[in-house]
Design a protein around this motif. Structure first.
Motif, PDB file in Angstrom:
ATOM      1  N   LEU A   1       0.892  -1.495  -0.093  1.00 21.67           N
ATOM      2  CA  LEU A   1      -0.195   0.263   0.599  1.00 21.67           C
ATOM      3  C   LEU A   1       0.586   0.727  -0.084  1.00 21.67           C
ATOM      4  CD1 LEU A   1      -2.894   0.062   3.065  1.00 21.67           C
ATOM      5  CD2 LEU A   1      -3.102  -0.363   0.446  1.00 21.67           C
ATOM      6  N   ILE A   2       0.609   2.448  -1.113  1.00 19.86           N
ATOM      7  CA  ILE A   2       1.741   3.083  -0.315  1.00 19.86           C
ATOM      8  C   ILE A   2       0.045   4.502  -0.543  1.00 19.86           C
ATOM      9  CG2 ILE A   2       3.933   2.365  -1.315  1.00 19.86           C
ATOM     10  CD1 ILE A   2       2.646   3.214  -4.191  1.00 19.86           C
ATOM     11  N   ASN A   3       1.190   5.519  -0.324  1.00 25.72           N
ATOM     12  CA  ASN A   3       0.383   7.024  -0.113  1.00 25.72           C
ATOM     13  C   ASN A   3       0.331   7.859  -1.566  1.00 25.72           C
ATOM     14  OD1 ASN A   3      -1.031   9.152   0.839  1.00 25.72           O
ATOM     15  ND2 ASN A   3      -0.637   8.459   2.904  1.00 25.72           N
TER      16      ASN A   3
ATOM     17  N   ILE B   1      -4.352   6.575  -1.716  1.00 28.06           N
ATOM     18  CA  ILE B   1      -3.689   5.576  -1.004  1.00 28.06           C
ATOM     19  C   ILE B   1      -3.708   3.992  -2.317  1.00 28.06           C
ATOM     20  CG2 ILE B   1      -3.663   3.288   0.404  1.00 28.06           C
ATOM     21  CD1 ILE B   1      -4.416   5.642   2.597  1.00 28.06           C
TER      22      ILE B   1
ATOM     23  N   LEU C   1       0.198  -7.806   2.666  1.00 26.92           N
ATOM     24  CA  LEU C   1      -0.378  -6.725   2.351  1.00 26.92           C
ATOM     25  C   LEU C   1       0.619  -5.527   2.806  1.00 26.92           C
ATOM     26  CD1 LEU C   1      -1.494  -4.423   0.343  1.00 26.92           C
ATOM     27  CD2 LEU C   1      -3.173  -4.422   1.999  1.00 26.92           C
ATOM     28  N   LEU C   2       1.644  -5.646   2.474  1.00 24.26           N
ATOM     29  CA  LEU C   2       3.203  -4.293   2.939  1.00 24.26           C
ATOM     30  C   LEU C   2       2.547  -2.871   3.248  1.00 24.26           C
ATOM     31  CD1 LEU C   2       6.009  -4.291   4.251  1.00 24.26           C
ATOM     32  CD2 LEU C   2       6.956  -3.912   1.797  1.00 24.26           C
TER      33      LEU C   2
ATOM     34  N   MET D   1      -3.396   2.669   8.541  1.00 24.55           N
ATOM     35  CA  MET D   1      -3.691   2.702   6.900  1.00 24.55           C
ATOM     36  C   MET D   1      -4.267   1.374   6.745  1.00 24.55           C
ATOM     37  SD  MET D   1      -1.368   3.925   4.661  1.00 24.55           S
ATOM     38  CE  MET D   1      -0.902   3.441   2.975  1.00 24.55           C
TER      39      MET D   1
END
Lengths: 90, 400
Positions: A71-73, A78, B165-166, B186
């Protein structure tokens, strides 16, 4: 994907089950069978259902498909994308 | 001014440092970190406070004399002189003596926070959420380049296929605590079943973000169960106490969270075996019941019953016949006996043997001479007739 196609062939109810739900259901069915209070017809139905679940769970073990994502912001948005660790790309 | 070689420059600095009286034989207070107890007996470590650190060396000639065993994060008072290690151009404190100084600052902070959060109930068992037995999607909070993710991916490959899920996070340095806390938040907005947070081994300050309140709060507020896996087996952090489960290392966390494929396979096989066995038993039981019931409704058994009744009837009839014929023959023999006996006492027989019966004219038997007088008419019965007589004389025999 191959696994998606196969999934469609299985009962709708079972497709919705996660592995955990399937295992829990399977354990419950085995206990019900073992307590022996069911009629023969019920037992056979339960047996059939249990065997289906067990086969499905076992298949899941051999199913090598696993997704590794991160997951990246990105600027407050996101999103997920495949994750490749350095070790894997080497 | 000429050009120094590096060696010359370092040597020069060394000389300057060693000739500065203010840097010779000084006391310094700090916390031990990055400690190496070398086999040679030399100790290499740094001492630090919250803002700075300095390398130290304690040669075996000195370390032999020191009465305590220096430990990581131990707060000490060190006595020594500033020197330069020319090989690396690194200045250092050459220890001449050292002694323990209460508890280290970081350790103190750790203890204080631990006590406060414990009092607040963050470590209570009832806050611990159960870890799902068969997760399908696992969230991971760690550095994308660290040892932890490498270990986790390695272990995961050999176990039940699950999605990972990293959320990449800083696990070291100033902003790491808020980075880890953000990542936890998150992941709470995703569909992961369980979260592993952690990092590989390091010094107390390396692991420090996992000892910060913001991380503890994030763990406590998480709706998803959290496994904390920080450093090595011996490292305990505030995160460990707050998490729903503590794993000694990241690989161990992975093993605790993801079931082993081979064990699961065995388990499912045992479930299949149990199903077959109990269903088999059920069928066997029903077969036995059926057999029993069948045996009770068998037609042969009815016929047999009828035949047996016939036989019983016949038997009874012949017994009746037997009894009756016996009865008849008994009566007959009785009759014969009585007839014989009757015959034996019959007066006719007596008459036949030559006796006679004397009667008066009305056929009354005359028993005594007193019953007759002379000239009476009497009748004498003999076996073949009657003789009518007149009495001539009466003679009493008992008077003789």
């Amino acid at each position: 994907m191959k696994s998606d196609k196969e999934e469609k062939n299985i009962d709708a109810e079972e497709v919705e089950m996660t592995f955990e739900e399937a295992m829990e259901k399977l354990e419950l069915l085995v206990e019900q069978l073992e307590c022996g209070r069911m009629s023969l017809d019920e037992s056979l139905d339960t047996f059939e259902q249990g065997m289906k679940l067990a086969t499905r769970c076992r298949k899941r073990l051999d199913d090598a498909e696993r997704r590794i994502e991160q997951l990246i912001n990105e600027g407050g948005k996101i999103k997920s994308e495949p994750f490749n660790s350095k070790e894997e790309t080497e | 001014m000429g050009i120094f070689t590096v060696s010359e420059l370092n040597q020069h600095v060394k000389n300057v440092l060693r000739s500065e009286p203010g840097l010779q034989q000084v006391w310094v207070r700090g916390e031990i970190s990055n400690l190496t107890l070398h086999r040679s007996g030399h100790y290499y470590f740094t001492i630090k406070d919250s803002k700075a650190q300095i390398s130290c060396v304690c040669f075996s000639s000195v370390s032999r004399m020191i009465k305590f065993q220096p430990e990581k994060s131990m707060s000490i008072l060190a006595f020594g002189s500033i020197d330069l290690y020319t090989v690396r151009g690194q200045y250092q404190l050459q220890i001449l003596d050292m002694r323990p100084d209460g508890i280290g600052e970081l350790y103190q902070a750790f203890e204080q926070l631990k006590k406060r959060l414990e009092k607040e109930g963050l470590f209570e068992i009832e806050h611990k959420k159960p870890i799902p037995k068969y997760p399908s999607r696992i969230g991971i909070v760690t550095s994308p380049t660290g040892a932890a993710i490498h270990d986790i991916l390695n272990v995961a490959q050999r176990r039940l296929p699950v999605d990972l899920l990293l959320v990449p996070a800083l696990v070291q340095g100033e902003r790491s605590a808020s980075s880890v806390a953000n990542a936890i938040e998150m992941l709470n907005n995703t569909d992961v079943d369980v979260i592993i947070i952690g990092r590989g081994g390091g010094s107390l300050e390396d692991l420090w973000s996992f000892n910060e309140e913001i991380v503890a709060r994030a763990i406590h507020n998480s709706n998803v169960p959290i496994v904390s896996a920080v450093g090595h087996e011996t490292d305990y952090t505030i995160a460990d106490f707050t998490a729903d489960l503590r794993a000694p290392t990241p690989s161990a966390a992975c093993e605790m969270v993801i079931p082993s494929s081979t064990e699961l396979e065995k388990y499912i096989d045992s479930l299949i075996h149990r199903m077959i066995q109990s269903t088999d038993q059920k069928i066997k039981d029903h077969r036995t019941d059926l057999k029993y019931l069948h045996s009770r409704v068998q037609p042969e058994k009815f016929r047999d019953q009828v035949l047996q009744n016939y036989q019983k009837l016949d038997e009874t009839a012949s017994r009746m016949e037997y009894i009756i014929s016996n009865l008849l023959s008994n009566k007959e023999s009785f009759l014969r006996e009585y007839a014989g006996r009757l015959d034996a006492v019959s007066p006719l027989r007596t008459l036949a043997r030559g006796y006679s019966i004397t009667m008066d004219t009305e056929s009354n038997i005359i028993h005594s001479v007193n019953e007759v007088t002379e000239a009476d008419d009497i009748e004498v019965m003999i076996h073949d007739g009657i003789i009518e007589c007149s009495v001539r004389n009466v003679i009493r025999t008992d008077k003789r």
